[in-house]
Design an enzyme around this catalytic site. Structure first.
Site, PDB file in Angstrom:
ATOM      1  CB  ALA A  84      77.785  59.306  68.403  1.00  0.00           C
ATOM      2  CG  ASP A  85      81.046  61.363  62.066  1.00  0.00           C
ATOM      3  OD1 ASP A  85      81.006  59.993  61.278  1.00  0.00           O
ATOM      4  OD2 ASP A  85      81.759  61.790  61.652  1.00  0.00           O
TER       5      ASP A  85
END
Length: 289
Positions: A243-244
């Site tokens: 999700a970064d």
């Protein structure tokens, strides 16, 4: 003053490690002279500053470790070796990714290490402060916190202890521009540590899944915070935060996609990079810096 040398296996880009460490204004780094001063807490009232200096090259990494703290030299050296993870053979990890879709990145950025934060508690506090903030302000806010309640020794900053932070009021941190919730997360978590409800050394021995369960149950600590603490607090080998945004942007460029890949797609593809997904992550971040 004592000095000891260490020859690391494989390869190791210490200059890149210094570059990343220099982003933190609390850390005394000299990139020209190739050293960093590491604040170490050996016991409750036993602190020392250790200078770690590169003496070799990426291909033949050699380091010197120096301190004027004459006691517990073996303990100090072991701490430093664990922080910089010198026992990890980065050549072996580099070879592992040859033939994968990350082979070009590992060829371009050889010997990229994962350097652990200097202290488990400080790492967790920094991660809590940094969550949901841009990088520049997150470092500024962390600096205000440490300089207000921590301690400076020979130019190196030590984070305050959990016991010291536990005594603060939320308003104390709000005066530093903490939000109400962030002040609560930092102080409430510190109180849990100070009163023995949360033992970070004990948690550090758990599996990744167990750490997620234990820390994730604490108010204010979400998946991003746990992943960051596992990666930089504990130096775990096999984490990739799909999700970064940085990871997504790096893979969008690498895979020549028109839009950023989604978290689930990244994590599915990243299964091929196990058990070294953390090194994939740090190299992907480096590729877009």
């Amino acid at each position: 003053m004592w000095k000891e040398y260490y020859h690391a296996p494989g390869m190791y880009d210490f200059d890149y490690a210094l570059k990343r460490l220099s982003l933190d204004p609390l850390i005394n780094v000299n990139k020209k002279e190739r050293y960093v001063d590491v604040p170490l807490k050996l016991a409750e009232n036993d602190q020392c500053v250790v200078r770690v200096k590169a003496e070799g090259t990426i291909e033949k990494p050699v380091f010197s470790v120096m301190s004027d703290h004459d006691e517990q030299q073996d303990v100090i050296f072991e701490h430093i070796r664990n922080i910089f993870q010198w026992d990890k053979d980065l050549q072996e990890i580099h070879d592992y990714f040859q033939g994968s879709d990350l082979s070009l990145l590992f060829f371009t950025y050889p010997g990229t290490p994962i350097v652990r934060d200097f202290d488990l508690y400080g790492s967790l506090m920094k991660t809590l402060i940094h969550q949901q903030l841009n990088l520049r302000f997150s470092y500024e806010l962390t600096s205000r916190f440490v300089k207000a309640y921590g301690k400076e020794v020979d130019g190196a900053w030590f984070y305050p202890t959990p016991e010291e932070v536990a005594k603060l009021d939320y308003e104390d941190l709000k005066q530093l521009q903490f939000s109400q919730r962030k002040a609560e997360y930092v102080i409430d978590t510190s109180r849990m540590i100070a009163n023995g409800e949360l033992d970070l050394k004990e948690i550090s021995r758990l599996t990744n899944e167990e750490v997620f369960k234990k820390l994730g149950a604490i108010r204010g600590i979400g998946p991003w915070t746990v992943q960051s603490w596992l990666l930089f607090g504990l130096g775990r080998d096999d984490l990739l935060p799909g999700a970064d945004i940085g990871i997504q942007n790096a893979l969008k460029r690498l895979w020549k996609m028109e839009t950023k890949p989604l978290k689930d797609y990244i994590e599915e593809k990243a299964e091929d990079w196990a058990p070294y997904r953390s090194y994939a992550a740090i190299t992907l971040w480096r590729s877009i810096e």
